[in-house]
Design a protein around this motif. Structure first.
Motif, PDB file in Angstrom:
ATOM      1  N   ILE A   1      25.140   6.203 -16.197  1.00 13.34           N
ATOM      2  CA  ILE A   1      25.573   7.071 -17.234  1.00 13.34           C
ATOM      3  C   ILE A   1      26.168   8.100 -15.951  1.00 13.34           C
ATOM      4  N   ILE A   2      25.307   8.941 -15.096  1.00 10.25           N
ATOM      5  CA  ILE A   2      25.678   9.237 -14.048  1.00 10.25           C
ATOM      6  C   ILE A   2      26.143   9.297 -13.129  1.00 10.25           C
ATOM      7  N   LEU A   3      26.118   8.234 -12.950  1.00  8.03           N
ATOM      8  CA  LEU A   3      27.047   7.401 -11.260  1.00  8.03           C
ATOM      9  C   LEU A   3      28.456   7.435 -12.176  1.00  8.03           C
ATOM     10  N   LEU A   4      28.772   7.082 -13.068  1.00  2.08           N
ATOM     11  CA  LEU A   4      30.012   6.632 -13.981  1.00  2.08           C
ATOM     12  C   LEU A   4      30.597   8.412 -13.815  1.00  2.08           C
ATOM     13  N   GLY A   5      29.340   9.531 -14.104  1.00  2.00           N
ATOM     14  CA  GLY A   5      30.294  10.902 -13.928  1.00  2.00           C
ATOM     15  C   GLY A   5      30.480  11.737 -12.991  1.00  2.00           C
ATOM     16  N   ALA A   6      29.371  10.941 -11.628  1.00  2.60           N
ATOM     17  CA  ALA A   6      30.102  11.276 -10.164  1.00  2.60           C
ATOM     18  C   ALA A   6      31.329  11.068 -10.278  1.00  2.60           C
ATOM     19  N   GLY A   7      31.762   9.706 -10.470  1.00  2.00           N
ATOM     20  CA  GLY A   7      33.130   8.676 -10.084  1.00  2.00           C
ATOM     21  C   GLY A   7      33.864   9.356 -10.183  1.00  2.00           C
ATOM     22  N   VAL A   8      33.980  10.134 -11.553  1.00  2.09           N
ATOM     23  CA  VAL A   8      35.191  10.748 -12.541  1.00  2.09           C
ATOM     24  C   VAL A   8      35.485  11.826 -12.112  1.00  2.09           C
ATOM     25  N   VAL A   9      34.652  12.943 -11.607  1.00  2.11           N
ATOM     26  CA  VAL A   9      34.999  13.886 -11.032  1.00  2.11           C
ATOM     27  C   VAL A   9      35.448  13.636 -10.075  1.00  2.11           C
ATOM     28  N   PHE A  10      35.028  12.960  -8.829  1.00  4.93           N
ATOM     29  CA  PHE A  10      34.899  12.530  -7.892  1.00  4.93           C
ATOM     30  C   PHE A  10      37.087  12.346  -7.680  1.00  4.93           C
ATOM     31  N   LEU A  11      37.353  11.770  -8.465  1.00  3.32           N
ATOM     32  CA  LEU A  11      38.642  11.165  -8.954  1.00  3.32           C
ATOM     33  C   LEU A  11      39.777  12.199  -9.685  1.00  3.32           C
ATOM     34  N   MET A  12      39.243  12.393 -10.912  1.00  2.00           N
ATOM     35  CA  MET A  12      40.169  13.087 -12.067  1.00  2.00           C
ATOM     36  C   MET A  12      40.815  15.022 -11.760  1.00  2.00           C
ATOM     37  N   PRO A  13      39.948  15.894 -11.592  1.00  2.00           N
ATOM     38  CA  PRO A  13      39.943  16.798 -11.210  1.00  2.00           C
ATOM     39  C   PRO A  13      40.846  17.695  -9.844  1.00  2.00           C
TER      40      PRO A  13
ATOM     41  N   PHE B   1      25.940  15.147  -6.081  1.00  2.00           N
ATOM     42  CA  PHE B   1      25.170  16.125  -6.690  1.00  2.00           C
ATOM     43  C   PHE B   1      24.518  15.256  -7.910  1.00  2.00           C
ATOM     44  N   LEU B   2      25.654  14.170  -8.641  1.00  2.00           N
ATOM     45  CA  LEU B   2      25.496  13.550  -9.392  1.00  2.00           C
ATOM     46  C   LEU B   2      25.253  12.467  -8.829  1.00  2.00           C
ATOM     47  N   LEU B   3      25.698  11.983  -7.557  1.00  2.00           N
ATOM     48  CA  LEU B   3      25.029  10.904  -6.727  1.00  2.00           C
ATOM     49  C   LEU B   3      24.231  10.768  -7.140  1.00  2.00           C
ATOM     50  N   MET B   4      23.178  11.758  -6.513  1.00  2.00           N
ATOM     51  CA  MET B   4      21.777  11.643  -5.597  1.00  2.00           C
ATOM     52  C   MET B   4      21.407  11.465  -7.464  1.00  2.00           C
ATOM     53  N   ALA B   5      21.747  12.436  -8.106  1.00  2.00           N
ATOM     54  CA  ALA B   5      20.706  12.336  -9.669  1.00  2.00           C
ATOM     55  C   ALA B   5      21.032  11.088  -9.999  1.00  2.00           C
TER      56      ALA B   5
END
Length: 414
Positions: free
Chosen positions: A390-402, A297-301
């Motif tokens: 900034i939104i793309l950064l968030g998409a990458g982080v949530v995909f990799l970290m939690p 969803f963040l990637l699309m945003a």
């Protein structure tokens, strides 16, 4: 206890509706400032940079009090905190209508931030308690849909009210709506002691900051929330002004365009939330599986970055509907991911408050930076490019970290 006698299913539905209504009122009140800002700026003689500071002023207290207010929520319960918070920010709206100087007006916005500080922690805690695990993501998305719905209704209602009655009367009317909500909430919501016997007097839950700060999984939720909130606060603060200046329309017309964008996004985000919830169930059943939906969803945003290439209101509104829906669905899924991962359920309000402290810290920068970028460049192009990154950064982080449960170390004091 509450004054309502009803079945558990009916009560659960009422709680859902009232919690979403709280979010709608919260963001409707914020939209009133954005819509009224041209009149307020003219009355007080503000530059674009100064306007950005006024738009962000409620975030100053909101930022610092997210965690303390969430701790109070865990201690006192949703019934008391919900009523007290909405009463406080509604009174701040009414006080704002009486301000005759910029410092006095900013003081009322700071007070509004104090009242709004526990809103999301309360929503996350209430939805976690009342919803079933299989519907948690959808219900959190429904709660967060209160953001676009509130901004849409607030934009239309405020534009009309400001034109007819002026911005001061508009603030009074919206403040009265919040006071009415508080009375209804006290009437229908069961007391804390009836619902949470583990949190009766004598027991207090304290989260451990070192434990949370050392958790990769915690930061994997916090960082995307920060990135999504940057986009949220940018649009919440500036969208009516962006649409008015970009397409050279009237105050009422920009309010309508804003409402179309947010109402369309609210409907679409519910669809996205339902699809995302189904995909999580079908693809991966681990607690961290919801991160895939958040990332998508963040990637699309990040398509917000093409807003400068929209040369007609129809194209701009269509893009905004899609992008805001993705931000809303992504934020809802991220808050549900946090609820899934927090191991100690009774600490969820405090952990949510800490998460929002960080995300709102970045959110403060959005309206201020936008004001100065507008002042320097004369347009909003760079604003949208920065937001997309900034939104793309968030998409990458949530995909990799939690990937693992988040533990909030608890100290119990009897």
């Amino acid at each position: 206890m509450s004054g309502v006698s009803t079945s558990p299913c009916s009560l659960r539905f009422l709680i859902y509706v009232m919690t979403i209504a709280m979010c709608i009122i919260c963001y409707g009140d914020r939209a009133a400032l954005s819509v009224s800002m041209p009149r307020i700026s003219k009355e007080f003689g503000l530059t674009p940079g100064e306007t950005g500071w006024v738009l962000s002023s409620f975030l100053w207290s909101y930022f610092f009090l997210n965690l303390p207010s969430a701790i109070i929520l865990d201690r006192k319960g949703a019934r008391f905190v919900g009523a007290a918070a909405v009463t406080l920010w509604s009174c701040a709206m009414i006080f704002g209508s009486l301000a005759t100087t910029v410092p006095a007006f900013i003081a009322t916005r700071i007070l509004l931030g104090v009242g709004e500080a526990p809103t999301f922690a309360l929503g996350n805690k209430v939805m976690r308690y009342w919803s079933r695990p299989g519907e948690r993501g959808l219900m959190m998305t429904a709660f967060i849909c209160g953001i676009p719905i509130g901004l849409a209704v607030g934009a239309v209602a405020s534009a009309w009210l400001v034109e007819v009655f002026g911005w001061r009367s508009t603030f009074v009317i919206l403040g009265a709506c919040g006071l009415l909500w508080s009375l209804v909430w006290l009437w229908i919501y069961p007391s804390r002691l009836a619902l949470h016997p583990s949190t009766q007097r004598g027991t207090f839950v304290v989260i451990s900051l070192p434990t949370l700060f050392g958790s990769r999984d915690f930061w994997g939720v916090v960082i995307p929330q920060c990135c999504a909130n940057y986009a949220n606060f940018l649009l919440m603060s500036w969208l009516p002004i962006i649409l008015r200046d970009t397409f050279h329309v009237s105050l009422v017309q920009s309010g309508l365009y804003t409402a179309y964008s947010y109402l369309g996004a609210a409907i679409l985000s519910l669809v996205f939330g339902k699809v995302g919830e189904r995909a999580v169930r079908d693809v991966e059943r681990t607690p961290s599986g919801r991160r895939h939906a958040v990332s998508f969803f963040l990637l699309m945003a990040s398509t917000l970055g093409i807003f400068p290439f929209c040369h007609s209101p129809l194209a701009a509104i269509s893009l905004l509907i899609f992008a805001i829906a993705c931000v809303t669905a992504g934020t809802g899924a991220n808050m549900a991911l946090l609820a899934d991962l927090v191991a100690e359920r009774e600490s969820l309000g405090s952990v949510t408050g800490l998460t929002l402290t960080f995300s709102n810290g970045l959110g403060i920068a959005a309206p201020v930076l936008t004001g100065y970028l507008l002042q320097e460049t004369g347009n909003f192009h760079t604003v949208f490019y920065i937001t997309a990154v900034i939104i793309l950064l968030g998409a990458g982080v949530v995909f990799l970290m939690p990937r693992h449960p988040i533990h909030a170390y608890r100290i119990t004091v009897s």
